[in-house]
Design an enzyme around this catalytic site. Structure first.
Site, short mmCIF file in Angstrom:
data_model
loop_
_atom_site.label_atom_id
_atom_site.label_comp_id
_atom_site.label_asym_id
_atom_site.label_seq_id
_atom_site.Cartn_x
_atom_site.Cartn_y
_atom_site.Cartn_z
CG ASP A 34 -2.16 0.86 1.08
OD1 ASP A 34 -2.03 2.08 0.88
OD2 ASP A 34 -3.27 0.30 1.15
CE1 TYR A 148 -13.84 3.33 -6.91
CE2 TYR A 148 -16.22 3.00 -6.99
CZ TYR A 148 -14.97 2.65 -6.50
OH TYR A 148 -14.87 1.62 -5.59
P1 NAD Z 1 -9.66 1.87 1.00
O1 NAD Z 1 -9.57 3.24 0.43
O2 NAD Z 1 -9.78 1.73 2.47
O3 NAD Z 1 -8.40 1.00 0.53
C1 NAD Z 1 -7.76 1.20 -0.70
C2 NAD Z 1 -6.28 1.27 -0.43
O4 NAD Z 1 -5.59 1.43 -1.67
C3 NAD Z 1 -5.88 2.48 0.45
O5 NAD Z 1 -5.24 2.05 1.63
C4 NAD Z 1 -4.95 3.27 -0.44
O6 NAD Z 1 -3.86 3.88 0.26
C5 NAD Z 1 -4.44 2.21 -1.41
N1 NAD Z 1 -3.91 2.84 -2.61
C6 NAD Z 1 -4.41 3.91 -3.28
N2 NAD Z 1 -3.58 4.25 -4.26
C7 NAD Z 1 -2.53 3.39 -4.21
C8 NAD Z 1 -1.33 3.28 -4.96
N3 NAD Z 1 -1.05 4.12 -5.96
N4 NAD Z 1 -0.46 2.30 -4.64
C9 NAD Z 1 -0.71 1.46 -3.59
N5 NAD Z 1 -1.82 1.53 -2.85
C10 NAD Z 1 -2.72 2.50 -3.15
O7 NAD Z 1 -10.86 1.15 0.25
P2 NAD Z 1 -11.61 -0.23 0.57
O8 NAD Z 1 -12.96 0.11 1.03
O9 NAD Z 1 -10.74 -1.10 1.37
O10 NAD Z 1 -11.76 -0.80 -0.91
C11 NAD Z 1 -10.91 -1.82 -1.43
C12 NAD Z 1 -11.29 -2.08 -2.88
O11 NAD Z 1 -12.66 -2.44 -2.97
C13 NAD Z 1 -11.10 -0.88 -3.80
O12 NAD Z 1 -10.67 -1.31 -5.05
C14 NAD Z 1 -12.49 -0.32 -3.92
O13 NAD Z 1 -12.67 0.41 -5.12
C15 NAD Z 1 -13.33 -1.59 -3.90
N6 NAD Z 1 -14.70 -1.34 -3.43
C16 NAD Z 1 -14.95 -1.06 -2.13
C17 NAD Z 1 -16.26 -0.84 -1.72
C18 NAD Z 1 -16.60 -0.55 -0.29
O14 NAD Z 1 -17.79 -0.43 0.01
N7 NAD Z 1 -15.64 -0.43 0.61
C19 NAD Z 1 -17.30 -0.90 -2.65
C20 NAD Z 1 -17.00 -1.17 -3.96
C21 NAD Z 1 -15.70 -1.41 -4.35
#
Ligand code: NAD
Length: 338
Positions: A34, A148
């Site tokens: 991350d 997105y």
């Molecule tokens: P989150 O934002 O808590 O986690 C995403 C992580 O990705 C963050 O810690 C961020 O620092 C990291 N990240 C961003 N850019 C980066 C980079 N350039 N290099 C390395 N790491 C990077 O989100 P989440 O809720 O844990 O979601 C995880 C996945 O699930 C994502 O792909 C999100 O789009 C997808 N998603 C989540 C939900 C939800 O309800 N939480 C719904 C639909 C899809």
């Protein structure tokens, strides 16, 4: 059999941090990657690397020696963030996903799970609060509301073609509003369940029981607790199903109802002040028919139970912050006596 080596990208984020713990409990060797370490608690990953997955070299490093990848890294947040940062989101997430997938292929990863979203579904199917639950094939003709969702659709396709043309198997999960403890709860990227838990905890701690809600609060969604999300992703990774699959609850609630359930968990009643704000689509629900067919399973944890656990964690966080602010506040000078 030797221990499977698994990469979790986005392991400093909400779902990724939980997933690392989940996989460790099942005996995997886990590398987490991350931009940042987890904000709440310490990672249980065997190795945790701070890398920027927009960069090709970092993706090669992240995927070296891995059998499987759970690709969760994304530049994302709740409606407030997603509706106001289209360029940044599309640019960053395209780089992250095209580079991570190609690096995984070059490094001989056998199976790759991509985290897509319910945000890929077309706006024209979500104009009514009493929405028909969305089936996987409803994604087309495509018209996601935000950049997105467009990026998620493109990467779904990319996964499909990689699977078809290369020796890497892909799995694609479409999450529907995952919530739980250890997730962002303030700062602008938080989603509705966490934001409402924070507002209601704040109401409880300050005694001012009026909370703000974006729009009329009659917009609808389904919400899925993190423990169910982890079980679902894991089952999908083990399964033979290679097409996109919904993962969420199929109980539709309004945002006003969500607030009421949280207020019950807090043991207070709140009055709602409706203010202008981004609301996303009017209604969205998951059709879980295929989930049940393919995984022989569906989410089990009730909204009341999940929200209760999430609320209690956010109230603790807020109490700790208030205590910290109180102890950091400057002590008043004693009045001069003359
Ligand atoms: P989150 O934002 O808590 O986690 C995403 C992580 O990705 C963050 O810690 C961020 O620092 C990291 N990240 C961003 N850019 C980066 C980079 N350039 N290099 C390395 N790491 C990077 O989100 P989440 O809720 O844990 O979601 C995880 C996945 O699930 C994502 O792909 C999100 O789009 C997808 N998603 C989540 C939900 C939800 O309800 N939480 C719904 C639909 C899809």
């Amino acid at each position: 059999m030797s221990q499977k080596r698994v990469l979790v990208t986005g392991a400093g984020g909400f779902i990724g941090h939980h997933l690392v713990t989940f996989l460790k409990q099942r005996g995997y060797w886990v590398r987490g990657v991350d931009l940042k370490a987890p904000e709440f608690g310490t990672t249980e990953a065997d190795e945790f690397e701070i890398l920027d997955l927009r960069r090709w070299a970092d993706c090669l490093q992240a995927t070296r020696g891995m059998d499987q990848v759970y690709a969760l890294a994304a530049d994302m947040g709740g409606m407030g963030f997603i509706s106001a940062n289209h360029t940044q989101i599309l640019h960053n997430n395209i780089l992250i996903n095209t580079h991570t997938l190609e690096a995984a292929r070059l490094n001989g990863v056998s199976r790759y799970l991509y985290s897509s979203s319910a945000c890929i579904y077309p706006e024209y199917r979500q104009t009514d609060a009493e929405v028909t639950p969305l089936k996987e094939e409803d994604a087309y003709p495509a018209q996601p509301q935000d950049a997105y969702g467009w990026e998620k659709l493109i990467t779904e396709k990319l996964c499909h073609y990689y699977s078809a043309e290369h020796a890497i198997e892909t799995r694609v999960v479409r999450f529907h509003n995952i919530f739980g403890q250890l997730g962002t709860w303030d700062g602008g990227r938080e989603k509705a369940p966490a934001a409402l838990c924070r507002k209601i905890a704040q109401a409880k701690l300050t005694g001012n029981h009026e909370i703000e809600i974006w729009g009329d609060g009659e917009q609808t969604r389904s919400f899925c607790f993190i423990d169910d999300c982890l079980e679902g992703i894991y089952r999908l990774m083990q399964s033979d199903y290679a097409e996109p699959l919904n993962l969420g609850q199929d109980r539709l609630v309004t945002i006003n109802e969500l607030a009421d359930i949280i207020a019950d968990a807090a043991g207070i009643s709140v009055s709602r002040k409706h203010i202008p704000g981004p609301q996303g689509v009017r209604g969205r629900n998951s059709d879980n028919t295929r989930l049940r067919e393919e995984l022989g399973w569906e989410p089990q944890i009730s909204l009341e139970e999940g929200l209760g656990r999430t609320y209690r964690w956010i109230e603790e966080q807020l109490r700790a912050r208030h205590a910290q602010e109180a102890s950091a506040a400057p002590v008043a000078e004693p009045a001069a006596v003359g």
